[in-house]
Design an enzyme around this catalytic site. Structure first.
Site, mmCIF file in Angstrom:
data_model
loop_
_atom_site.group_PDB
_atom_site.id
_atom_site.type_symbol
_atom_site.label_atom_id
_atom_site.label_comp_id
_atom_site.label_asym_id
_atom_site.label_seq_id
_atom_site.Cartn_x
_atom_site.Cartn_y
_atom_site.Cartn_z
ATOM 1 N N PRO A 1 0.804 -1.206 0.000
ATOM 2 C CA PRO A 1 0.000 0.000 0.000
ATOM 3 C C PRO A 1 0.840 1.259 0.000
ATOM 4 O O PRO A 1 1.630 1.492 0.909
ATOM 5 C CB PRO A 1 -0.791 -0.106 1.302
ATOM 6 C CG PRO A 1 -0.107 -1.146 2.117
ATOM 7 C CD PRO A 1 1.065 -1.636 1.380
ATOM 8 N N GLU A 2 0.660 2.055 -1.006
ATOM 9 C CA GLU A 2 1.210 3.400 -1.028
ATOM 10 C C GLU A 2 0.016 4.338 -0.939
ATOM 11 O O GLU A 2 -1.100 3.897 -0.696
ATOM 12 C CB GLU A 2 2.025 3.619 -2.313
ATOM 13 C CG GLU A 2 3.142 2.591 -2.483
ATOM 14 C CD GLU A 2 3.945 2.760 -3.757
ATOM 15 O OE1 GLU A 2 4.123 3.912 -4.191
ATOM 16 O OE2 GLU A 2 4.379 1.757 -4.328
ATOM 17 N N ARG B 1 16.319 -1.122 -2.955
ATOM 18 C CA ARG B 1 15.016 -1.328 -3.585
ATOM 19 C C ARG B 1 15.196 -1.340 -5.092
ATOM 20 O O ARG B 1 16.046 -0.638 -5.641
ATOM 21 C CB ARG B 1 14.040 -0.191 -3.214
ATOM 22 C CG ARG B 1 13.970 0.149 -1.741
ATOM 23 C CD ARG B 1 13.373 -0.965 -0.928
ATOM 24 N NE ARG B 1 12.034 -1.278 -1.331
ATOM 25 C CZ ARG B 1 10.969 -0.600 -0.916
ATOM 26 N NH1 ARG B 1 11.097 0.419 -0.108
ATOM 27 N NH2 ARG B 1 9.764 -0.949 -1.317
ATOM 28 N N LYS C 1 0.941 7.250 4.456
ATOM 29 C CA LYS C 1 0.455 5.878 4.270
ATOM 30 C C LYS C 1 -0.226 5.361 5.528
ATOM 31 O O LYS C 1 -0.484 4.161 5.645
ATOM 32 C CB LYS C 1 1.628 4.968 3.894
ATOM 33 C CG LYS C 1 2.357 5.393 2.626
ATOM 34 C CD LYS C 1 3.580 4.525 2.389
ATOM 35 C CE LYS C 1 4.476 5.125 1.308
ATOM 36 N NZ LYS C 1 5.760 4.409 1.218
#
Length: 308
Positions: free
Chosen positions: A2-3, A265, A58
């Site tokens: 979830p962003e 990342r 978030k």
DNA sequence: CGTTGAACCTGTTTGC
DNA sequence: TGCAAACAGGTTCAAC
């Protein structure tokens, strides 16, 4: 998972089902997802009324009133981590694996929190401490004006991608949308943030607004775990242009998308559309770079550095 | 202070 | 097929 767009979608879905409702009972099936004291959590949440819900970055914030035994107001803060789900369902719905908390509502429905990877968190804080709780985070990325946005990049030598992921700089972006935004803005993810001059900074700002609003309209990006508060999948995964598309062709120029690792990342980008610097734009070579004197005024002057 | 990398977890995909 | 390694949407904390 979830962003910002996913969290916003969850909040929008939960709001009409929860606003003004009372939580009759609560149960933690996995105590480790709670930060803070379990007894206090149970005492405050059971019987509390949900006055309103909001998203901050978030995070999901439930504003609680009550319980009847205390005049204090509380905020229940929920972070979905990487695989968290928060959804309403019937009590008869079979329990899925990794369901860590159940909230019984006075509507007869339940709200459940499920999170296979357990990176998600619940935390209860006094309402008076809410702003302090978020004080160390950067501004809301969809609300910050351009000048404030640009100021965040001043004097930062880290790759622009790393800064976009850093919630202390700006809050809301994660790995998927950072890659998508940089593609739209035609900026290489490894570009040092303070090397972005005004034109590219403006493109980046515009791309962020455009991509995030489009993703919210599509109810977010679903891979394996993310679902809306109604349990539906999002639709933005069909519109991703670079994220998860290593080796596939760029939708703009057909060049194969590449993947590099920044801040541990994955970063996906088109090497042709997102060159390290634009042609014809002079870049100080390592040998000829003028030694810059430490200039404390640069940060205070904000965007001026970017105009050079 | 700014930045990087490991740690926290489980599940799924990839490669040998 | 079986097994191990790599990888996954995020945050935090220690170390440089």
């Amino acid at each position: 998972m979830p962003e910002l767009p996913e969290v916003e979608t969850v909040v929008r879905g939960l709001r009409p089902r929860l606003r003004g409702r009372r939580i009759c009972r609560v149960r933690l099936h996995q105590p480790l997802i709670l930060r803070g004291r379990r007894t206090q959590f149970r005492r405050v949440v059971a019987g509390a009324r949900i006055a309103r819900l909001e998203r901050r970055g978030k995070f999901i914030v439930f504003h609680l009133e009550g319980p009847p035994n205390g005049a204090r107001r509380w905020c229940l803060i929920v972070h979905l981590g990487m695989t968290g789900q928060l959804f309403c369902c019937s009590p008869r719905e079979p329990y899925q694996k990794h369901t860590h908390a159940t909230f019984w509502l006075d509507t007869g429905k339940q709200m459940r929190f499920r999170d296979p990877r357990r990176f998600g968190r619940l935390e209860l804080i006094p309402a008076a401490r809410l702003d302090a709780y978020f004080a160390h985070f950067g501004p809301e990325i969809l609300d910050v004006p351009f000048a404030g946005f640009a100021r965040r990049f001043a004097g930062r030598r880290a790759p622009v991608k790393s800064l976009l992921l850093n919630q202390n700089v700006l809050r809301g972006l994660g790995n998927i949308y950072s890659d998508e935004v940089l593609f739209v803005a035609r900026i290489h993810p490894a570009t040092p943030a303070d090397r972005l001059a005004l034109p590219r900074l403006r493109r980046l700002y515009a791309a962020i607004q455009r991509v995030l609003h489009a993703a919210i309209d599509a109810e977010g990006t679903s891979f394996s775990n993310y679902v809306t508060a109604e349990g539906r999948l999002g639709n933005f995964q069909y519109r991703l242009r670079v994220y998860g598309r290593e080796g596939k062709s760029c939708p703009r120029c057909r060049t194969p998308i590449e993947r590099i690792v920044l801040s541990a990342r994955s970063s996906h980008f088109c090497p042709r559309c997102q060159p390290r610097q634009r042609r014809g734009q002079p870049r100080p070579g390592p040998a000829r770079r003028r030694p810059r004197q430490p200039d404390a005024g640069a940060a205070a002057r904000g965007v001026c550095h970017a105009a050079r």
